[in-house]
Design an enzyme around this catalytic site. Structure first.
Site, mmCIF file in Angstrom:
data_model
loop_
_atom_site.group_PDB
_atom_site.id
_atom_site.type_symbol
_atom_site.label_atom_id
_atom_site.label_comp_id
_atom_site.label_asym_id
_atom_site.label_seq_id
_atom_site.Cartn_x
_atom_site.Cartn_y
_atom_site.Cartn_z
ATOM 1 N N LYS A 83 0.862 -1.192 0.000
ATOM 2 C CA LYS A 83 0.000 0.000 0.000
ATOM 3 C C LYS A 83 0.894 1.237 0.000
ATOM 4 O O LYS A 83 1.775 1.369 0.858
ATOM 5 C CB LYS A 83 -0.865 -0.046 1.262
ATOM 6 C CG LYS A 83 -2.226 0.558 1.136
ATOM 7 C CD LYS A 83 -3.036 0.192 2.387
ATOM 8 C CE LYS A 83 -4.332 0.950 2.453
ATOM 9 N NZ LYS A 83 -4.999 0.717 3.738
HETATM 10 O O1 G3P Z 1 -8.985 1.615 4.606
HETATM 11 C C1 G3P Z 1 -8.893 2.934 5.035
HETATM 12 C C2 G3P Z 1 -9.615 3.095 6.303
HETATM 13 O O2 G3P Z 1 -8.932 2.434 7.317
HETATM 14 C C3 G3P Z 1 -9.854 4.487 6.716
HETATM 15 O O3 G3P Z 1 -11.011 4.455 7.464
HETATM 16 O O4 G3P Z 1 -12.647 5.231 9.093
HETATM 17 O O5 G3P Z 1 -10.199 5.748 9.386
HETATM 18 O O6 G3P Z 1 -11.528 6.879 7.618
HETATM 19 P P1 G3P Z 1 -11.364 5.648 8.439
#
Ligand code: G3P
Length: 217
Positions: A83
């Site tokens: 990634k």
């Molecule tokens: O895959 C990306 C994810 O982990 C981000 O999620 O909820 O931290 O915006 P969030």
């Protein structure tokens, strides 16, 4: 639509994987922190549980360092997707790592133009962050639609991996739009089973069943 689980919690991955709900896993530095585990160790353990792609994120900011970190992460297991962030250096790293035969997930995508660049750099996956766009009063799902249209217009192979999924509606809408993959925390995936009318209907069935005085077992 494939389901990836967005966590480095090995037990949560195992539980969902046993149910056939896990086509892959995504992690990031924040999720590694939350797990309290060593990145190389926990990533290797996850790769042993799940046969699909497991995204492990580089933390360098220059292309050469990202490439070196990416090669080290990719050596953990054949199902690693490296990634990289959607920066110019990240795109350079994407191009090199994909040309070496590694899967690459380009993350932190917030615009259709960024997604276009990632596809041209040969990304295996593009990760648009829906919830974080919603957080600033934009519509993250609009971005998924835009990228779907652009990739279909030109036949790009890059898979749309809808990320930062927070709600059941995000999941259903991504499936309607045609995202190739969605990644969500275990709680969101498990929550997809919930419906108020299911609970209400089950309660009524249980009441009526009790009145019959019967037993099946
Ligand atoms: O895959 C990306 C994810 O982990 C981000 O999620 O909820 O931290 O915006 P969030």
């Amino acid at each position: 639509m494939k389901f990836f689980v967005d966590t480095a919690d090995v037990e949560a991955i195992r539980e969902l994987n046993d149910l056939g709900m896990v086509d892959g896993v995504t992690t990031n530095p924040s999720l590694i922190l939350k797990s309290g585990r060593d990145i190389l160790e926990v990533t290797k353990e996850i790769c042993g549980i799940v046969s699909g792609p497991v995204s492990a994120e580089v933390v360098a900011l220059t292309a050469n360092e990202m490439i070196a970190e990416g090669r080290k992460l990719a050596a953990i297991a054949p199902n690693i997707a490296v990634k990289v962030p959607l920066t110019w250096d990240g795109l350079k790293a994407c191009k090199t790592l994909t040309s070496e035969g590694h899967m690459v997930n380009v993350t932190l995508c917030f615009s259709a133009n960024q997604a276009l660049l990632a596809a041209k750099a040969g990304a295996t996956y593009i990760s648009p962050f829906i919830g974080r766009l919603d957080d600033i009063n934009l519509d993250g799902l609009d971005l998924i639609s835009e990228i779907r249209t652009i990739y279909d217009n030109y036949g790009f192979d890059t898979q749309i991996l809808a990320a930062s999924i927070r709600t059941a509606n995000h999941v259903a809408q991504c499936a309607m739009i045609g995202a190739d993959v969605m990644t969500a925390p275990p709680s969101v995936i498990k929550g997809l089973a919930n419906h108020v009318l299911t609970d209400k209907g089950l309660e009524q069935f249980m009441k009526d069943w009790a009145k019959t005085g019967q037993k099946i077992l």
